[in-house]
Scaffold this motif. Structure first.
Motif: not given
Length: 124
Positions: A48-55
């Motif tokens: 999940g941390m690979q996607h910017k939307a996660f942050w």
């Protein structure tokens, strides 16, 4: 958890009869399943941390939690002279614990790797 797994293996090896061995074997399998479940959870978070939307939602949870924690530390440091910080409700506390663990365990590792990768890219 690793210590428990080691103890379970020792108990399995030291079993004096079949019943003790089966009980120890069941304990080993249960602990191995728990270790695997933790690894799966960590994998989901890392993916999940690979996607910017996660942050975005993560920061919405982590920043207020960090401020809450910092206020509590500052209040303790100043001998209680600041207004008291409210305790987190049990439902929110469970979520906050997960976020807090991810700040240090997974988040720090990913941030560190990103800094190293940026430095390597900058040298080329």
């Amino acid at each position: 958890m690793v210590g428990q797994l080691t103890q379970a293996y020792k108990a399995k090896l030291a079993a004096s009869n079949e019943t003790e061995r089966l009980i120890a074997d069941a304990t080993v399998k249960q602990l191995e399943a728990a270790v695997q479940a933790q690894a799966n959870q960590a994998g989901v978070v890392k993916e999940g941390m690979q996607h910017k939307a996660f942050w975005i939602p993560w920061l919405l949870a982590a920043v207020p939690l960090s401020i809450w924690f910092a206020w509590g530390v500052a209040d303790s440091t100043l001998n209680g002279s600041l207004p008291d910080v409210a305790a987190l409700p049990p439902q929110l506390k469970e979520y906050a614990d997960a976020v807090w663990q991810n700040i240090f365990y997974v988040g720090g590792g990913v941030a560190g790797l990103q800094l190293v990768a940026s430095a390597i890219r900058g040298r080329k």
